[in-house]
Design a protein around this motif. Sequence first.
Motif, PDB file in Angstrom:
ATOM      1  N   ILE A 104      39.437  78.707  63.448  1.00 48.74           N
ATOM      2  CA  ILE A 104      38.537  77.804  64.174  1.00 48.74           C
ATOM      3  C   ILE A 104      39.320  76.821  65.031  1.00 48.74           C
ATOM      4  O   ILE A 104      38.806  75.768  65.388  1.00 48.74           O
ATOM      5  CB  ILE A 104      37.608  77.046  63.207  1.00 48.74           C
ATOM      6  CG1 ILE A 104      38.413  76.184  62.241  1.00 48.74           C
ATOM      7  CG2 ILE A 104      36.692  77.982  62.458  1.00 48.74           C
ATOM      8  CD1 ILE A 104      37.601  75.139  61.556  1.00 48.74           C
ATOM      9  N   THR A 105      40.535  77.196  65.379  1.00 52.61           N
ATOM     10  CA  THR A 105      41.419  76.297  66.114  1.00 52.61           C
ATOM     11  C   THR A 105      40.746  75.758  67.371  1.00 52.61           C
ATOM     12  O   THR A 105      40.774  74.551  67.630  1.00 52.61           O
ATOM     13  CB  THR A 105      42.716  77.021  66.495  1.00 52.61           C
ATOM     14  OG1 THR A 105      43.301  77.552  65.306  1.00 52.61           O
ATOM     15  CG2 THR A 105      43.683  76.079  67.171  1.00 52.61           C
ATOM     16  N   ASN A 106      40.127  76.630  68.124  1.00 53.30           N
ATOM     17  CA  ASN A 106      39.510  76.209  69.391  1.00 53.30           C
ATOM     18  C   ASN A 106      38.155  75.537  69.198  1.00 53.30           C
ATOM     19  O   ASN A 106      37.612  74.970  70.138  1.00 53.30           O
ATOM     20  CB  ASN A 106      39.361  77.401  70.321  1.00 53.30           C
ATOM     21  CG  ASN A 106      40.698  77.988  70.706  1.00 53.30           C
ATOM     22  OD1 ASN A 106      41.702  77.279  70.768  1.00 53.30           O
ATOM     23  ND2 ASN A 106      40.737  79.292  70.952  1.00 53.30           N
ATOM     24  N   ILE A 147      32.982  71.753  65.604  1.00 53.02           N
ATOM     25  CA  ILE A 147      32.460  71.857  64.239  1.00 53.02           C
ATOM     26  C   ILE A 147      32.505  70.511  63.540  1.00 53.02           C
ATOM     27  O   ILE A 147      31.560  70.128  62.841  1.00 53.02           O
ATOM     28  CB  ILE A 147      33.238  72.937  63.445  1.00 53.02           C
ATOM     29  CG1 ILE A 147      32.956  74.312  64.045  1.00 53.02           C
ATOM     30  CG2 ILE A 147      32.870  72.909  61.978  1.00 53.02           C
ATOM     31  CD1 ILE A 147      33.835  75.413  63.513  1.00 53.02           C
ATOM     32  N   SER A 148      33.581  69.774  63.737  1.00 49.55           N
ATOM     33  CA  SER A 148      33.697  68.450  63.139  1.00 49.55           C
ATOM     34  C   SER A 148      32.600  67.519  63.648  1.00 49.55           C
ATOM     35  O   SER A 148      31.961  66.806  62.864  1.00 49.55           O
ATOM     36  CB  SER A 148      35.067  67.868  63.449  1.00 49.55           C
ATOM     37  OG  SER A 148      35.177  66.563  62.950  1.00 49.55           O
ATOM     38  N   LEU A 149      32.375  67.526  64.952  1.00 48.28           N
ATOM     39  CA  LEU A 149      31.343  66.672  65.544  1.00 48.28           C
ATOM     40  C   LEU A 149      29.950  67.052  65.044  1.00 48.28           C
ATOM     41  O   LEU A 149      29.144  66.189  64.687  1.00 48.28           O
ATOM     42  CB  LEU A 149      31.402  66.762  67.075  1.00 48.28           C
ATOM     43  CG  LEU A 149      30.457  65.847  67.838  1.00 48.28           C
ATOM     44  CD1 LEU A 149      30.819  64.385  67.598  1.00 48.28           C
ATOM     45  CD2 LEU A 149      30.493  66.161  69.314  1.00 48.28           C
ATOM     46  N   THR A 153      33.062  72.998  56.276  1.00 45.44           N
ATOM     47  CA  THR A 153      32.834  74.260  55.576  1.00 45.44           C
ATOM     48  C   THR A 153      31.353  74.454  55.293  1.00 45.44           C
ATOM     49  O   THR A 153      30.809  75.545  55.504  1.00 45.44           O
ATOM     50  CB  THR A 153      33.640  74.296  54.262  1.00 45.44           C
ATOM     51  OG1 THR A 153      35.019  74.124  54.557  1.00 45.44           O
ATOM     52  CG2 THR A 153      33.419  75.595  53.524  1.00 45.44           C
ATOM     53  N   GLN A 154      30.695  73.415  54.813  1.00 42.54           N
ATOM     54  CA  GLN A 154      29.256  73.507  54.550  1.00 42.54           C
ATOM     55  C   GLN A 154      28.489  73.806  55.834  1.00 42.54           C
ATOM     56  O   GLN A 154      27.549  74.603  55.829  1.00 42.54           O
ATOM     57  CB  GLN A 154      28.744  72.207  53.935  1.00 42.54           C
ATOM     58  CG  GLN A 154      29.218  71.979  52.529  1.00 42.54           C
ATOM     59  CD  GLN A 154      28.877  70.585  52.036  1.00 42.54           C
ATOM     60  OE1 GLN A 154      28.784  69.630  52.823  1.00 42.54           O
ATOM     61  NE2 GLN A 154      28.700  70.452  50.730  1.00 42.54           N
ATOM     62  N   TYR A 155      28.897  73.174  56.920  1.00 41.04           N
ATOM     63  CA  TYR A 155      28.231  73.413  58.199  1.00 41.04           C
ATOM     64  C   TYR A 155      28.354  74.882  58.608  1.00 41.04           C
ATOM     65  O   TYR A 155      27.385  75.510  58.990  1.00 41.04           O
ATOM     66  CB  TYR A 155      28.821  72.492  59.282  1.00 41.04           C
ATOM     67  CG  TYR A 155      28.212  72.710  60.643  1.00 41.04           C
ATOM     68  CD1 TYR A 155      26.939  72.229  60.928  1.00 41.04           C
ATOM     69  CD2 TYR A 155      28.889  73.403  61.631  1.00 41.04           C
ATOM     70  CE1 TYR A 155      26.363  72.441  62.173  1.00 41.04           C
ATOM     71  CE2 TYR A 155      28.333  73.611  62.871  1.00 41.04           C
ATOM     72  CZ  TYR A 155      27.067  73.135  63.137  1.00 41.04           C
ATOM     73  OH  TYR A 155      26.486  73.358  64.369  1.00 41.04           O
ATOM     74  N   ILE A 156      29.564  75.431  58.496  1.00 41.16           N
ATOM     75  CA  ILE A 156      29.785  76.828  58.873  1.00 41.16           C
ATOM     76  C   ILE A 156      28.995  77.758  57.957  1.00 41.16           C
ATOM     77  O   ILE A 156      28.356  78.718  58.418  1.00 41.16           O
ATOM     78  CB  ILE A 156      31.285  77.165  58.847  1.00 41.16           C
ATOM     79  CG1 ILE A 156      32.000  76.423  59.976  1.00 41.16           C
ATOM     80  CG2 ILE A 156      31.525  78.662  58.961  1.00 41.16           C
ATOM     81  CD1 ILE A 156      33.510  76.489  59.894  1.00 41.16           C
TER      82      ILE A 156
END
Length: 117
Positions: free
Chosen positions: A60-62, A67-69, A85-88
């Motif tokens: 998920i580098t890019n 994802i954090s936001l 992780t929960q979001y994904i």
Amino acid sequence: MATKSFKGKSPVDNLNRPNTNTPEPPANENNSSVQDTDSQKQDSAPPPKDIKKKYLRLDITNYQDYISLMADHKTNTSGEYVSMTQYILRLIEADKQKNMELYRKLEEIEKMKQKLI
């Protein structure tokens, strides 16, 4: 008051000197205990396959900032903490529910292929 003299007691000398405080076990006893342990391992049943978990590594580098936001936004709007992780995992679960019918059809096709082979 007496002072201690450390003259002639270099730490390097302590490293070079063999350790005589711990006795070594006899070679025969050590080998038999290792063999007993190995035979016990062979006698025991292997763990059930359903206990072993497979992990998938996602790059998920890019997408890390995105994802954090989004995980932070979910935390702020829902009132409960949502990790990346929960979001994904929730995204994957939502996609799974959306495409369940297609998944079942593809699964049936794979089973038919296996029968033909």
